[in-house]
Design a protein around this motif. Structure first.
Motif, PDB file in Angstrom:
ATOM      1  N   ALA A 153      -2.190  10.874  -5.053  1.00  0.00           N
ATOM      2  CA  ALA A 153      -1.251  10.383  -6.062  1.00  0.00           C
ATOM      3  C   ALA A 153      -0.533   9.119  -5.624  1.00  0.00           C
ATOM      4  CB  ALA A 153      -0.226  11.472  -6.367  1.00  0.00           C
ATOM      5  N   HIS A 154      -0.529   8.854  -4.320  1.00  0.00           N
ATOM      6  CA  HIS A 154       0.330   7.800  -3.786  1.00  0.00           C
ATOM      7  C   HIS A 154      -0.354   6.446  -3.610  1.00  0.00           C
ATOM      8  CE1 HIS A 154       3.803  10.388  -3.248  1.00  0.00           C
ATOM      9  NE2 HIS A 154       2.923  11.335  -2.968  1.00  0.00           N
ATOM     10  N   TRP A 155      -1.582   6.333  -4.127  1.00  0.00           N
ATOM     11  CA  TRP A 155      -2.223   5.008  -4.167  1.00  0.00           C
ATOM     12  C   TRP A 155      -2.531   4.707  -5.628  1.00  0.00           C
ATOM     13  CZ3 TRP A 155      -7.514   3.184  -1.803  1.00  0.00           C
ATOM     14  CH2 TRP A 155      -7.471   1.793  -1.640  1.00  0.00           C
ATOM     15  N   TYR A 156      -1.579   4.099  -6.281  1.00  0.00           N
ATOM     16  CA  TYR A 156      -1.594   3.867  -7.735  1.00  0.00           C
ATOM     17  C   TYR A 156      -1.628   2.360  -7.936  1.00  0.00           C
ATOM     18  CZ  TYR A 156      -0.347   5.160 -12.573  1.00  0.00           C
ATOM     19  OH  TYR A 156      -0.337   5.380 -13.934  1.00  0.00           O
ATOM     20  N   THR A 157      -2.733   1.845  -8.434  1.00  0.00           N
ATOM     21  CA  THR A 157      -3.029   0.424  -8.347  1.00  0.00           C
ATOM     22  C   THR A 157      -3.414  -0.179  -9.699  1.00  0.00           C
ATOM     23  OG1 THR A 157      -5.329   1.001  -7.809  1.00  0.00           O
ATOM     24  CG2 THR A 157      -3.828   0.609  -5.958  1.00  0.00           C
ATOM     25  N   HIS A 158      -3.444  -1.514  -9.745  1.00  0.00           N
ATOM     26  CA  HIS A 158      -4.072  -2.232 -10.853  1.00  0.00           C
ATOM     27  C   HIS A 158      -5.539  -2.409 -10.487  1.00  0.00           C
ATOM     28  CE1 HIS A 158      -0.604  -3.158 -13.337  1.00  0.00           C
ATOM     29  NE2 HIS A 158       0.067  -3.479 -12.246  1.00  0.00           N
ATOM     30  N   GLY A 159      -6.407  -1.743 -11.226  1.00  0.00           N
ATOM     31  CA  GLY A 159      -7.819  -1.727 -10.853  1.00  0.00           C
ATOM     32  C   GLY A 159      -8.102  -0.598  -9.880  1.00  0.00           C
TER      33      GLY A 159
END
Length: 258
Positions: free
Chosen positions: A44-50
């Protein structure tokens, strides 16, 4: 090569990395001695654009939190990466664009779980990000492209929480509020029915969903695990507790008998 199990782990507080409690003991016991070729972790803690996937040989341990005891910041999880697996994931997810990332590493959603499941850090780990531009249904469809990895000895682990509302936490709570129980119960129903569409449309559950999932990041890893389901999978639920009134530890195991 055996078909690897897939897990969604309700990871809860980062303090679980230091503690040996009922939940962390279950994380370990559900493995039944399994040692995969590699692990694909969706936190859940790597929430990115792309969409991105870690592609370095030695991912760093990221302490992405604040206000916790000093011992927690000293933890290192020195698992190797697996650039070959990262490249394969990029290929499997095409035509979606996937960045081979050399900067991220393993955040606490990953290592706070893995330190109990694989304490020797002797299984290579690759972490996949969550593209915030996609809908839950689009995340589910993307995950289905990864199912073949399980047949190649790769364990899929999603790390988040079905109910995750930090603003509603009550450290003295002994009885969860009705909305948390209702949402948690409905998710369990949909899981046991294997209703993937219903799970991807969790917002339709109503006010309970709005309170239980104020932000999608902690729910989406569940969809990735379910998306990698294979014919013949059996689903098991464990750690079915709601802590502090707003943090569900509900976890899921997908396993195929061969």
């Amino acid at each position: 090569m055996s078909i690897e199990t897939a897990y969604f782990i309700g990871h809860g507080s980062p303090m679980n990395a230091l503690e040996h409690n009922a939940q962390t003991q279950q994380w370990q016991s559900m493995l039944q001695g399994s040692k995969p070729r590699a692990i694909l972790m969706i936190s859940a803690h790597w929430y990115t654009h792309g969409t991105a996937v870690t592609a370095m040989n030695f991912p760093r341990t990221i302490h992405d939190f604040y206000g916790f005891p000093a011992d927690l910041y000293q933890i290192q999880y020195p698992a190797q990466g697996c650039p070959e697996l990262a490249t394969q994931i990029k290929s499997l997810l095409a035509p979606a664009e996937v960045q081979l990332n050399m900067n991220w590493g393993l955040d606490h959603g990953a290592w706070s779980v893995l330190i109990h499941m694989f304490p020797n850090a002797d299984v290579p780990v690759v972490q996949l990000s969550l593209d915030q531009n996609l809908t839950p249904l689009e995340h589910l469809q993307l995950a289905k492209k990864l199912a073949s990895l399980r047949q190649q000895g790769v364990m899929i682990i999603g790390s988040g929480n079905v109910v995750h509302n930090l603003r509603m936490l009550d450290w003295q709570s002994t009885q969860p509020p009705l909305w948390a129980e209702q949402f948690n119960y409905k998710i369990k129903e949909l899981l046991l029915e294997n209703n993937l569409k219903g799970l991807a449309q969790y917002q339709n559950i109503g006010e309970a969903a709005r309170l239980a999932v104020p932000h999608p990041d902690h729910f989406l890893p569940l969809l990735y695990v379910l998306g990698t389901g294979l014919d013949g999978d059996e689903i098991s639920l464990f750690n079915d507790e709601i802590l502090y009134g707003a943090l569900s530890m509900l976890s899921v195991k997908l396993s195929t008998k061969v």
